[in-house]
Write a protein that holds these residues in place. Sequence first.
Motif, mmCIF file in Angstrom:
data_model
loop_
_atom_site.group_PDB
_atom_site.id
_atom_site.type_symbol
_atom_site.label_atom_id
_atom_site.label_comp_id
_atom_site.label_asym_id
_atom_site.label_seq_id
_atom_site.Cartn_x
_atom_site.Cartn_y
_atom_site.Cartn_z
ATOM 1 N N HIS A 119 0.874 -1.153 0.094
ATOM 2 C CA HIS A 119 -0.111 -0.120 -0.012
ATOM 3 C C HIS A 119 0.861 1.273 0.111
ATOM 4 O O HIS A 119 0.517 2.343 -0.588
ATOM 5 C CB HIS A 119 -1.187 -0.062 1.029
ATOM 6 N N ALA A 120 1.933 1.434 0.818
ATOM 7 C CA ALA A 120 3.053 2.517 0.714
ATOM 8 C C ALA A 120 3.453 2.659 -0.447
ATOM 9 O O ALA A 120 3.462 3.820 -0.948
ATOM 10 C CB ALA A 120 3.954 2.114 1.814
ATOM 11 N N THR A 121 3.967 1.740 -1.241
ATOM 12 C CA THR A 121 4.678 2.069 -2.513
ATOM 13 C C THR A 121 3.315 2.357 -3.550
ATOM 14 O O THR A 121 3.614 3.404 -4.507
ATOM 15 C CB THR A 121 5.211 0.716 -3.241
ATOM 16 N N PHE A 122 2.393 1.765 -3.642
ATOM 17 C CA PHE A 122 1.410 2.145 -4.440
ATOM 18 C C PHE A 122 0.638 3.235 -4.123
ATOM 19 O O PHE A 122 0.112 4.072 -5.130
ATOM 20 C CB PHE A 122 -0.061 0.993 -4.260
ATOM 21 N N ALA A 123 0.625 3.706 -2.994
ATOM 22 C CA ALA A 123 0.086 5.274 -2.539
ATOM 23 C C ALA A 123 0.973 6.312 -3.069
ATOM 24 O O ALA A 123 0.673 7.328 -3.671
ATOM 25 C CB ALA A 123 -0.065 5.236 -0.933
ATOM 26 N N ARG A 124 2.367 5.807 -3.087
ATOM 27 C CA ARG A 124 3.436 7.142 -3.513
ATOM 28 C C ARG A 124 3.027 7.084 -5.116
ATOM 29 O O ARG A 124 3.264 8.081 -5.730
ATOM 30 C CB ARG A 124 4.813 6.558 -3.020
ATOM 31 N N ALA A 125 2.898 6.068 -5.690
ATOM 32 C CA ALA A 125 2.760 5.786 -7.159
ATOM 33 C C ALA A 125 1.723 6.722 -7.632
ATOM 34 O O ALA A 125 1.643 7.267 -8.519
ATOM 35 C CB ALA A 125 3.086 4.412 -7.614
ATOM 36 N N GLN A 126 0.549 6.353 -6.942
ATOM 37 C CA GLN A 126 -0.931 6.682 -7.556
ATOM 38 C C GLN A 126 -1.372 7.980 -6.892
ATOM 39 O O GLN A 126 -2.434 8.668 -6.989
ATOM 40 C CB GLN A 126 -1.775 5.648 -7.437
ATOM 41 N N ARG A 127 -0.516 8.587 -5.752
ATOM 42 C CA ARG A 127 -1.145 9.751 -4.930
ATOM 43 C C ARG A 127 -2.261 9.455 -4.221
ATOM 44 O O ARG A 127 -3.287 10.152 -4.368
ATOM 45 C CB ARG A 127 -1.025 10.715 -5.850
ATOM 46 N N SER A 128 -2.236 8.194 -3.800
ATOM 47 C CA SER A 128 -3.650 7.756 -3.188
ATOM 48 C C SER A 128 -3.525 7.939 -1.539
ATOM 49 O O SER A 128 -2.843 7.200 -1.087
ATOM 50 C CB SER A 128 -3.734 6.303 -3.628
ATOM 51 N N GLN A 129 -4.482 8.798 -0.988
ATOM 52 C CA GLN A 129 -4.471 8.811 0.508
ATOM 53 C C GLN A 129 -5.082 7.585 0.833
ATOM 54 O O GLN A 129 -4.964 7.268 2.219
ATOM 55 C CB GLN A 129 -5.236 10.073 0.569
#
Length: 487
Positions: A115-125
Motif C-alpha cells: 500500500h505504501a508503494t502503491f500510494a506513492r505511485a498513485q498519490r492515493s491517500q
Amino acid sequence: MTFPSRGCRPCKQRRVKVRLKKTTDLSTATKNSANTSSGTATADMVLFKAQKIFTQPSLDASLEDQALTYYTRCYVEGPQDVLEIMDGHTKVVPTSQCYSDPSSVLSLAISAVAHATFARAQRSQFSLAKGYQSYSKALCKTNLALKDPNESKLDDVLLAAMLLSFYENSVVGTTPEPSKRGIGKIASRSFAHHDGAMAMLNLRRQQPRRQENSVELDKLVRRQLVRSLLLRSMPVPPWLRDGAKYGEIGSSLELDRCMVETARLKHRFNTALVESFMPGMAFSKEHFRKCRSLLTEGQALEASLASWADRMSSESCYSTLSVKGEDHFGVGSKLFRGTVHIYPTAGHAGMWNRYRALRLISNDIIARLCTPLIHDAHPTAASIQLDATLQLQSLADDLSLSIPYMLGLVEVGAKQDTTVLKKVPSSLKIAVKASTASFLAWPLAMATMVVGLPNQHRLYLKDRLLDVSDIADDGVLEKIAAGFAPT
C-alpha cells in the motif's frame, strides 16, 4: 433516505464525526491524529494534498488487490536471468500469503509496503491510510515476536522486519528545499528495522539445525544489512563479516569480502581522521602515522577490487557503444555522453555498479589521505593522489555510462551493431521495473558520499537518483538526491 458517512474508513471504525475536505482523500481528523510507531506524527510522513490521481477502486478490483498486484509486478517479479550475486530478500516475498493468512505478521508487512508503494505511485491517500493500518499491526506483532525466544527466530518475522524497513522509505515525505541532514538521520527509522533484523540474524545463526530456506534467507538479508552498514559508515560486526558462513561462494564471496573491508576502512577513516581534515586543523605525528596506516589499507583494498574485476569472465563483461541520432548529453539529458555501456543482463550491470561504488569510496579515501602526507614530505603521496583522482574520474564515467541501459533509455539491436538508438519512454515507470531500477539505488546513494566526485558527474547522478527514487517509490532516495549538490 439516509446517506452514508463521508468520513474515511479509519474514522468510521473509530466512530469519529468528521468533515471531508474537497482537496483531500482522507478525513481531517485522520490526518490530525496521524501517528508513527513512536506515537507522534512526523514531518517526514508524506501527504498527497490536492493530487487526486488515484480514483476509487472498481467493484471487481479492491484496493488491496490493486496494491498487491502493483507491488508484485514492480518489486517481487524481478528481471529475468538475474545473477545470483544480485538476489535480494524481496524475491522470496510470498504475496499470495496475504490472501491465505491475512492476519499473520508477514502478510501485514507485505500489505503495508504494498500500500505504501502503491500510494506513492498513485498519490492515493486511501492506500496510504490502509498501509499505515497494516504497518501498525505488523509492528505490534513483530515486537511481540521479539519477546519470544522461538518466534524471534522465525523466517516470517525476519522477512517482515526487512519489509517494514522499506515501508519507512516509501512514506518519507518530500520538501522543496535540500535536506541538511545526513543519510543516518533521513533513513533513521528504516535503519532501526535493519538493526532489529541484525539482532534476529545473530540469534538465528546460533541454532544447531537449519532448514535450507532459512539459510538462504539469512544470506539474502545479510547482503542488505552489509550495504546498510556501509551507507551509515559503520563497520560490519565480527560475527557478520564472513560471508562464507552465510553461503557466499566464488566471485560473490570475493566481492563480499571487499565490501566488508570497505566498511571497515570507511568507518576507521571517518572516526579517526575526518575531523582532522577541517580547514585550519594542524596535523600531529600521530595523525601522520594513522594516515600512512590507512593509506596502506586503502591501497590493499584497491588492489583486491581491481583483481576481482580482472578475473571476471568475458561473458560477464560489458561493451561500449555509440548512441545514434542524439547530440545533447550531460546536464539536462538522460544520457551522460554519446556512448553507453551495454551489459549481458541488468543483473550484470547491477553487479558492476556495486563494484564501482566500492572503488569510488576506496579511491576517495586514498586521495584525501594523501593531502596531509604531501605536506609531510611523503615520497609518493602526490603520485598516489593523482592516480586515485584519475581513477575516480574513470569510475564515475563508467557508472554514468551504465545508467541509460539500466533505465531502459537505449534500444539494443543485433550483437554486431556498434551503435544503439535512444528511447524516449512516456514514463520511466513504464520503461523499467522498480526491481531493476533498485539495482542502481545503493551505488548512487554511495556516490553521494564521494567528496572528490567531479561536478559534472555529481549533477548527472543527482538527476538519475531522482529518477530511481520515483521508479522505486523511495522517499529516502529523493531526500538524499535533494541534498546531493555540487561542491
